[in-house]
Write an enzyme that holds these catalytic residues in place. Sequence first.
Site, PDB file in Angstrom:
ATOM      1  CB  SER A 182       6.677  -2.354  -2.342  1.00 21.32           C
ATOM      2  OG  SER A 182       7.896  -1.805  -1.937  1.00 21.32           O
ATOM      3  CG  ASP A 215       8.773   2.041   0.500  1.00 16.41           C
ATOM      4  OD1 ASP A 215       9.403   1.522  -0.450  1.00 16.41           O
ATOM      5  OD2 ASP A 215       8.023   1.388   1.258  1.00 16.41           O
ATOM      6  CG  ASP A 271       6.304   1.753  -2.472  1.00 20.70           C
ATOM      7  OD1 ASP A 271       7.480   1.369  -2.648  1.00 20.70           O
ATOM      8  OD2 ASP A 271       5.684   1.555  -1.413  1.00 20.70           O
TER       9      ASP A 271
END
Length: 453
Positions: free
Chosen positions: A106, A253, A251
């Site tokens: 992430s 998100d 990533d």
Amino acid sequence: MKTKDTKAKLFGTDGVRGRAGEVITPSSVIALGTSAGIHFRQHSLTNKILVGKDTRRSGYMIENALVSALTSVGYDVIQIGPMPTPAVAFLTEDMRCDAGIMISASHNPYDDNGIKFFNHYGYKLAQEEEESIESYYYNPTSLQSALKSGLEIGSSKRIDDVVGRYIVHIKNSFPKNLTLRGLRIVCDCANGAAYRVAPIVLSELGADVIAINDEPNGYNINKQCGAMHPEGLAQEVMTYRADVGFALDGDADRLVVVDNKGNIVNGDKLIGALALYQKQIGKLENNAIVATLMSNLALEEFLKSHQIGLHRCNVGDKYVWDKMREHKLNFGGESSGHIIFSDYAKTGDGLVSALQVLALLIQSGKSSQDALNPFEIYPSELVNLKVSQKKPLEKINGLQEKLDSISASGNRYLVRYSGTENKLRILVEGKDYKLVSEQVKMLVDLCQKQLNV
């Protein structure tokens, strides 16, 4: 990832994560992949598992180890290369796979990496599923006995054109009667998983897109860029006189927004503005949203003033999603930028969130500075108090009385132990900073005396 004889918990709040080559090693990934394969095969429907990754160099090492493990227990593996985490969740269900695996750490630096799992429906795994995988991981006999041979060994193939499916899916989350023509957008891709997808989506919907940090080299993911470092984006928004700026993390998100004046939009303000917009267009299910325990009291009061309910949960987008499902809601988020629109995604999706922000801007007719500044954040103070023991809070003499007095003053508090460190987190927030500061000191003094700080 620990070795098998330590029997430490593998999964954190968002999958398995650690320093690549030290914690996340080929051998530990093979063991984890084999364990996951055994678990998913218990309820196999299609005998396929999807594997995606972000742009870290260590992703190659981990991907190959996973493919080896999964094929060894009979799975056919579909490798889709660098794609956002929410794309893996979507494509797992869309391509009828038994599970999806995302290789990413992430927002962490390039030298960390991790592994996230999604089930057949694109949901993150429940705790019981994680515990099932861990039980196999710590049982070498079960791993060995699950290995296939001959015709039962699985295969792998790389598919590069699935990006089109995800792009169409993302574009479908944007109202078809709107266009981005006339809008100038700076998009910081964090040299991460969305470096191809994000600029394409925005430009195909008509925007004038200036993409930055869209040249990953395996080592520059999140490096002084993206959602964790939006200051550079703010400068570019001003340089290009853009209408708005979007920063994704490694990533994709998570989303951080910069308004047309170069201000980094507070995450709770963003949640509040989007919640009200969803209500105004008739799309807010059950007239309530989910936010975490860390969201500011001002958000709660703003929502209440517009007759919107708020359900709080622990920090982590998985907990946001669980609470949304519990109360049958379709919107929730964290102030850190993980925002879930469950009509379009089953996890935080930075691009879906960006398109909803753009729809809000277009339909409001306001600048991003005006549209995304719906209320003022209340002063807050957070103290992380090191403690030598984690005495139950209810056994700290006088604590409840102090907390009751804070509530009576109209302020909000959060007092809880860290799950990973010997620390007591003390948070107070309210309209008057002087009172907030006094109340924090009152709690700190009390706890210091009784916890042998």
